[in-house]
Design an enzyme around this catalytic site. Sequence first.
Site, PDB file in Angstrom:
ATOM      1  N   LYS A 105       0.839  -1.206   0.000  1.00  0.00           N
ATOM      2  CA  LYS A 105       0.000   0.000   0.000  1.00  0.00           C
ATOM      3  C   LYS A 105       0.876   1.258   0.000  1.00  0.00           C
ATOM      4  CE  LYS A 105      -3.966  -0.448   2.532  1.00  0.00           C
ATOM      5  NZ  LYS A 105      -4.693  -0.416   3.797  1.00  0.00           N
ATOM      6  N   CYS A 150     -18.863   0.308   7.024  1.00  0.00           N
ATOM      7  CA  CYS A 150     -19.142   1.177   8.181  1.00  0.00           C
ATOM      8  C   CYS A 150     -20.489   0.898   8.839  1.00  0.00           C
ATOM      9  CB  CYS A 150     -19.056   2.627   7.750  1.00  0.00           C
ATOM     10  SG  CYS A 150     -17.440   3.030   7.076  1.00  0.00           S
ATOM     11  N   ARG A 201     -17.170  -4.678   0.748  1.00  0.00           N
ATOM     12  CA  ARG A 201     -17.356  -5.191   2.112  1.00  0.00           C
ATOM     13  C   ARG A 201     -18.846  -5.173   2.454  1.00  0.00           C
ATOM     14  NH1 ARG A 201     -13.564  -1.402   5.519  1.00  0.00           N
ATOM     15  NH2 ARG A 201     -14.218   0.019   3.877  1.00  0.00           N
TER      16      ARG A 201
HETATM   17  C1  UGA Z   1     -21.164   6.045   6.115  1.00  0.00           C
HETATM   18  C2  UGA Z   1     -21.680   7.397   6.619  1.00  0.00           C
HETATM   19  O1  UGA Z   1     -22.594   7.966   5.681  1.00  0.00           O
HETATM   20  C3  UGA Z   1     -20.520   8.378   6.815  1.00  0.00           C
HETATM   21  O2  UGA Z   1     -20.996   9.597   7.353  1.00  0.00           O
HETATM   22  C4  UGA Z   1     -19.504   7.742   7.762  1.00  0.00           C
HETATM   23  O3  UGA Z   1     -18.382   8.583   7.951  1.00  0.00           O
HETATM   24  C5  UGA Z   1     -19.035   6.419   7.184  1.00  0.00           C
HETATM   25  O4  UGA Z   1     -20.165   5.553   7.002  1.00  0.00           O
HETATM   26  C6  UGA Z   1     -18.053   5.826   8.131  1.00  0.00           C
HETATM   27  O5  UGA Z   1     -18.476   5.419   9.226  1.00  0.00           O
HETATM   28  O6  UGA Z   1     -16.857   5.853   7.871  1.00  0.00           O
HETATM   29  P1  UGA Z   1     -20.434   5.110   3.704  1.00  0.00           P
HETATM   30  O7  UGA Z   1     -20.288   3.783   4.358  1.00  0.00           O
HETATM   31  O8  UGA Z   1     -19.370   5.588   2.776  1.00  0.00           O
HETATM   32  O9  UGA Z   1     -20.589   6.269   4.818  1.00  0.00           O
HETATM   33  O10 UGA Z   1     -21.757   5.031   2.866  1.00  0.00           O
HETATM   34  P2  UGA Z   1     -23.197   5.753   2.857  1.00  0.00           P
HETATM   35  O11 UGA Z   1     -23.193   6.791   1.818  1.00  0.00           O
HETATM   36  O12 UGA Z   1     -23.592   6.126   4.224  1.00  0.00           O
HETATM   37  O13 UGA Z   1     -24.105   4.538   2.360  1.00  0.00           O
HETATM   38  C7  UGA Z   1     -24.251   3.384   3.193  1.00  0.00           C
HETATM   39  C8  UGA Z   1     -25.182   2.396   2.590  1.00  0.00           C
HETATM   40  O14 UGA Z   1     -26.526   2.859   2.697  1.00  0.00           O
HETATM   41  C9  UGA Z   1     -24.965   2.082   1.119  1.00  0.00           C
HETATM   42  O15 UGA Z   1     -25.014   0.679   0.950  1.00  0.00           O
HETATM   43  C10 UGA Z   1     -26.117   2.753   0.425  1.00  0.00           C
HETATM   44  O16 UGA Z   1     -26.505   2.094  -0.754  1.00  0.00           O
HETATM   45  C11 UGA Z   1     -27.209   2.649   1.490  1.00  0.00           C
HETATM   46  N1  UGA Z   1     -28.264   3.668   1.363  1.00  0.00           N
HETATM   47  C12 UGA Z   1     -27.961   4.986   1.483  1.00  0.00           C
HETATM   48  C13 UGA Z   1     -29.574   3.272   1.169  1.00  0.00           C
HETATM   49  O17 UGA Z   1     -29.877   2.076   1.067  1.00  0.00           O
HETATM   50  N2  UGA Z   1     -30.555   4.228   1.082  1.00  0.00           N
HETATM   51  C14 UGA Z   1     -30.274   5.540   1.193  1.00  0.00           C
HETATM   52  O18 UGA Z   1     -31.221   6.361   1.103  1.00  0.00           O
HETATM   53  C15 UGA Z   1     -28.951   5.929   1.397  1.00  0.00           C
END
Ligand code: UGA
Length: 468
Positions: A53, A282, A352
């Site tokens: 990495k 996450c 993941r």
């Molecule tokens: C999430 C949080 O949004 C971040 O604020 C946080 O910093 C991050 O985890 C972390 O803990 O590091 P992330 O995992 O990148 O971020 O993804 P999201 O954009 O939150 O989406 C998560 C999941 O929810 C995805 O699988 C997405 O498809 C799903 N999702 C999102 C839905 O099914 N419906 C929605 O309306 C929005």
Amino acid sequence: MMRDDAETSGAQGAGAPRPRVSVIGTGYLGATHAAAMAELGFDVVGVDTDPAKIEALSRGRVPFYEPGLEELIATHLESGRLRFTTDLAEAVAMSDIHFVCVGTPQQATSHAADLRFVESAVAGIARALSHDGIVVGKSTVPVGTAARLRELLGALAPAGIEAELIWNPEFLREGKAVDDTLHPDRVVIGGASDAAETAMREVYAAPIAEGAPFLTVGLETAELVKVSANAFLATKISFINAIAELCTAADADVNALADAIGLDGRIGRRFLDAGLGFGGGCLPKDIRALMHRAGELGAREVVGLMQKVDEINMSQRQRVVDLALQACGGSVLNARVGVLGAAFKPLTDDVRDSPALNVAAALHLRGAQVSVFDPAAGETARRTFPTLSFADGMRDTLPGADVVLLLTEWREFLDADPVELGALVRTRTIIDARTKLDVDRWTAAGWTVIGLGTGVHEPLRASVAALA
Ligand code: UGA
């Protein structure tokens, strides 16, 4: 004992040297944070135990897909403000502020977070300290971890060296990590002394000047702010997915419903997209770690709530598998299934706990001939599920398909021409597991579109035939 040539506090007069920054862990969080710190004008060294990495990052290659990150890293490798090393001791000796950005995955045998990496990062920093410094935890940890790490730091730091541990949770989203890091919604600092707060105000001077609120809270609150934010987002998604089930039963449309309730400022439309549910590195592990920790602390309501959120979320995957079985007449044995999407969401190659890949694998296990395409996650998906078949392009997944599943809402899929794709498949049936397709366009091209909470939309020709 302060460093000879510079002080860590930003409270000195004009011209005082800026604190130098080390970032421990160069995954999504750390690599982005390191590049962002360089962009904000600091001298940064990123550290990781994985030599491959570090070698890639040192050549300006980001070993995962994150829009804009490679460019930012290249800019600052060139500017000389950013470099990467596997040598933690050297990086710590060169720096004043040490950000801990290592992973806290779910333990293999429980819902608890695996804290080995944060513990070893803090211990490594402590042993390597050669002058006073601030250790800033950014990893997502169960409440109470930071206090223990503070003790560890105190116990292992060389005598005479002042080292303070504070917590600064990170809220970046994959796919939007660069923007989220440079322009955060808020900066939360937990457990900081006046000197550490001053240093953090200097580090985040640019976002603060842009108007990002700067919140100082206790150590435990800072840890909980992060998991509570993710738990709330997860709850919002599971709420709308539960309502989607009701919409299906009542012949209502969950998208229209979400638009209507989302206009209430107290509710908001974001994170109300019904469908296959949340995955990634996450939300799933964070709500489970929260469940586990809340259980340890006797907060039973949180355990029950998160349990339900998790259950609803996981049942969405089964729901989509069931819809595919139904679409193929009750069995997918030898049926050809075209799968669009493997990443847990668009704009990432992260698989993941990806709901998309789970569904593809479940159908494969039931004897379907599954062909998967993802614009970015093909390689990571192949490494996770080598027995699945991966196509090089969207069109290659479709020839002869009995059913098509849209599992990750990449723009490329939403913008695809349904007439052209319709010519490739055997049966024009698509399960829109993200409820994002333009249903009219697809049904006009002869497709049956099956949504989750948006009903089954028959093609126009069927309704015209029925009228005749
Ligand atoms: C999430 C949080 O949004 C971040 O604020 C946080 O910093 C991050 O985890 C972390 O803990 O590091 P992330 O995992 O990148 O971020 O993804 P999201 O954009 O939150 O989406 C998560 C999941 O929810 C995805 O699988 C997405 O498809 C799903 N999702 C999102 C839905 O099914 N419906 C929605 O309306 C929005």
